[in-house]
Design a protein around this motif. Sequence first.
Motif, PDB file in Angstrom:
ATOM      1  N   PRO A 252     -10.556  -3.065 -11.655  1.00  0.00           N
ATOM      2  CA  PRO A 252     -11.036  -4.446 -12.084  1.00  0.00           C
ATOM      3  C   PRO A 252     -10.134  -5.041 -11.421  1.00  0.00           C
ATOM      4  O   PRO A 252      -8.613  -5.400 -11.616  1.00  0.00           O
ATOM      5  N   GLY A 253     -10.342  -6.052 -10.067  1.00  0.00           N
ATOM      6  CA  GLY A 253      -9.294  -6.648  -9.450  1.00  0.00           C
ATOM      7  C   GLY A 253      -8.818  -6.138  -8.491  1.00  0.00           C
ATOM      8  O   GLY A 253      -7.623  -7.276  -8.053  1.00  0.00           O
ATOM      9  N   LEU A 254      -9.080  -5.399  -8.583  1.00  0.00           N
ATOM     10  CA  LEU A 254      -7.964  -4.517  -7.393  1.00  0.00           C
ATOM     11  C   LEU A 254      -8.862  -3.725  -6.023  1.00  0.00           C
ATOM     12  O   LEU A 254      -7.768  -3.923  -4.856  1.00  0.00           O
ATOM     13  N   GLY A 255      -9.651  -3.456  -6.077  1.00  0.00           N
ATOM     14  CA  GLY A 255     -10.053  -2.901  -5.105  1.00  0.00           C
ATOM     15  C   GLY A 255      -9.717  -1.249  -4.974  1.00  0.00           C
ATOM     16  O   GLY A 255      -8.767  -1.396  -5.661  1.00  0.00           O
ATOM     17  N   THR A 256     -10.192  -0.648  -3.689  1.00  0.00           N
ATOM     18  CA  THR A 256      -9.566   0.764  -4.068  1.00  0.00           C
ATOM     19  C   THR A 256      -8.455   1.213  -3.142  1.00  0.00           C
ATOM     20  O   THR A 256      -7.581   1.819  -3.835  1.00  0.00           O
ATOM     21  N   LEU A 257      -7.736  -0.510  -2.374  1.00  0.00           N
ATOM     22  CA  LEU A 257      -6.065   0.292  -1.901  1.00  0.00           C
ATOM     23  C   LEU A 257      -5.247   0.074  -3.380  1.00  0.00           C
ATOM     24  O   LEU A 257      -4.646   0.945  -3.374  1.00  0.00           O
ATOM     25  N   GLY A 258      -5.720  -1.121  -3.954  1.00  0.00           N
ATOM     26  CA  GLY A 258      -5.181  -1.891  -4.893  1.00  0.00           C
ATOM     27  C   GLY A 258      -5.017  -0.941  -5.750  1.00  0.00           C
ATOM     28  O   GLY A 258      -4.127  -0.182  -7.047  1.00  0.00           O
ATOM     29  N   SER A 259      -6.451  -0.104  -6.274  1.00  0.00           N
ATOM     30  CA  SER A 259      -6.314   1.048  -7.225  1.00  0.00           C
ATOM     31  C   SER A 259      -5.211   1.770  -6.863  1.00  0.00           C
ATOM     32  O   SER A 259      -4.203   3.027  -7.850  1.00  0.00           O
ATOM     33  N   LEU A 260      -5.200   2.500  -5.951  1.00  0.00           N
ATOM     34  CA  LEU A 260      -4.490   3.443  -4.430  1.00  0.00           C
ATOM     35  C   LEU A 260      -2.904   3.574  -5.127  1.00  0.00           C
ATOM     36  O   LEU A 260      -2.360   3.935  -5.559  1.00  0.00           O
ATOM     37  N   ALA A 261      -2.518   2.116  -4.806  1.00  0.00           N
ATOM     38  CA  ALA A 261      -1.577   1.828  -4.303  1.00  0.00           C
ATOM     39  C   ALA A 261      -0.669   2.496  -5.349  1.00  0.00           C
ATOM     40  O   ALA A 261       0.316   1.843  -5.861  1.00  0.00           O
ATOM     41  N   SER A 262      -1.841   1.316  -6.805  1.00  0.00           N
ATOM     42  CA  SER A 262      -0.457   1.132  -8.176  1.00  0.00           C
ATOM     43  C   SER A 262      -1.051   2.581  -8.796  1.00  0.00           C
ATOM     44  O   SER A 262      -1.053   2.705 -10.091  1.00  0.00           O
ATOM     45  N   LEU A 263      -1.459   3.894  -8.083  1.00  0.00           N
ATOM     46  CA  LEU A 263      -0.755   5.247  -8.370  1.00  0.00           C
ATOM     47  C   LEU A 263      -2.719   5.702  -9.716  1.00  0.00           C
ATOM     48  O   LEU A 263      -2.479   6.438 -10.702  1.00  0.00           O
TER      49      LEU A 263
END
Length: 581
Positions: A252-263
Amino acid sequence: MRAVPHWALQWSRPGYALALALLVVAPLMGPGYLLLRDAVSTPRSYLSDSALGLVSAPRATPQDFAVASASHWVDGGIVVKASLIVGLWLAGWGAARLVARVLPDAGVGGQFVAITLAIWNPYVGERLLQGHWSLLLGYGCLPWVATTMLTLRSTDSAAWTRLFGLAFWIALAGLTPTGLILATTVGLVCAAVPVEGPGGPWPRWLCAAVTLGGALVAALPWLTAAVLGLSSADRIWAQTPDVAAFTARAEPGLGTLGSLASLGGIWNGEAVPTSRTTLFAVVSAAVLLAVVAAGLPALARRGAALPIIALAVVSVLLPAVLATGPGLAVLHAVVDAVPGLGVLRDGQKWVALAMPGYALAGAGAVLTLQRWLRPAAAALVCCAALVLSLPDLAWGVGGKVEPVHYPTDWTTVAAAINGQPAEVAVLPAGIMRRFAWSGSAPVLDPLPRWVRADVLTAGDLTISGATVLGEGNRAREVQRLLLAGADTNALRQAGVGWLVVELRTPGDMGLAARTFERLPMAYRGRDLLLYRVGGESAGVSAGRRLLAEIAHLLWLTMLIGGAIGATVANWRQVGLPANTI
């Protein structure tokens, strides 16, 4: 003010790492067994053909071999739970050792931040909820591989002794194919670092060759099983593993790249800490990435850190690209050409490669914040922020990871089959179960890991209504006979010796009642029914089994030999056991 004793300071980092690891898995410290999605532990397991990877895809080799061997001496539940704790502990302690090697200016405070970041992050929570205990053990080896390789690339006079350590860490990570690939990648990347001082004793090519050689030995169990299985009619080697079902997922709220970047971003939306299923995930990601970003300036001039940071960037960007339409098409084409590369389809698990770089950056944040805060205060702020941004990782990821207790039927049925080993068919169809006594999450059927005989499972997996076919062609044919209510003679001719019906769990039974009503019942319980079919199967030839056992023993020799060699070498060097491997 009295100075802190040296021994207390020396053991503070592994002690803190152990405390965090225990806080994460606290419920598992009680009696019972880890049985959650892909994680299966039983009181005893055996060196069946399945455990050697000879009758199914060798995804769990040499893991099943190791657990079966250890459970001969220690309860299998203890073996799995202890391995999980050790994996998390090693991740934290190894991160501290890596910081001490690459960024000593960060001091004890920086090492504490690195420990916290390595253990307390969404990747650990999501993989724990998915049941990937052995992957987390390989994850814990990554900073140790990096530290050992950096030592080999330096002018350290003890570099030769680190060969044993490198062999040990690669072999330990090689408990699963994924762990081995992760460790090998870290080793090769760290082999590219600039030499420290006037010419290191280990050039890049030699470090790379040693890493690849160790990886080859560690890979022998599943490489041998794959080669030996090529002639087996039971495998569907031509089938392309499903790719889209396992792609990284946007939180939620992160997108795929944001989710992966935050592990984060595991494919299974049910195997996620509750706090990452809401917009609080944005807070969690922002805190982790802020700590990492704050530390990057401190690493800019550290030559040894740059390849590790580059690896972290690639390990985030590449899975994000593969989660797009074009990326999925490329990945599908790759695994279509080489089905054995189906291990690549779960893109989010490769984000583990970012952990060593993130840990270094976390330590660097302490140096950056020293402009405004004392080092101890800066470290405390970073550690507290990381923990509070993922509060439900504590206590078994918010109580979702708890030990289970098997009903007595399971012990009785396993003992009956082990008394007269023969191939086992199981109903309902499928490999996943939902038992009332195991919690609300689906679990892998524990029977295949509890009996001496091979259990015929097709390996089909249903995800969001779509079925991902497994490799068990022969098992699927037996399953078809059962669901069609075939004559008992057909089962015997198919080589089935036993039929187990697992009650009180959803699943397709088809017309199987027509079949097992005509079979003699060996045991009737509240949870399980056991029928004697009487068929016999030739099984795997003695020669193939011997070759598989030799491959596994070579891996075990590398593991034990590396541990002993590193311990003895370091003991002679420092006279203390504290610096081993």
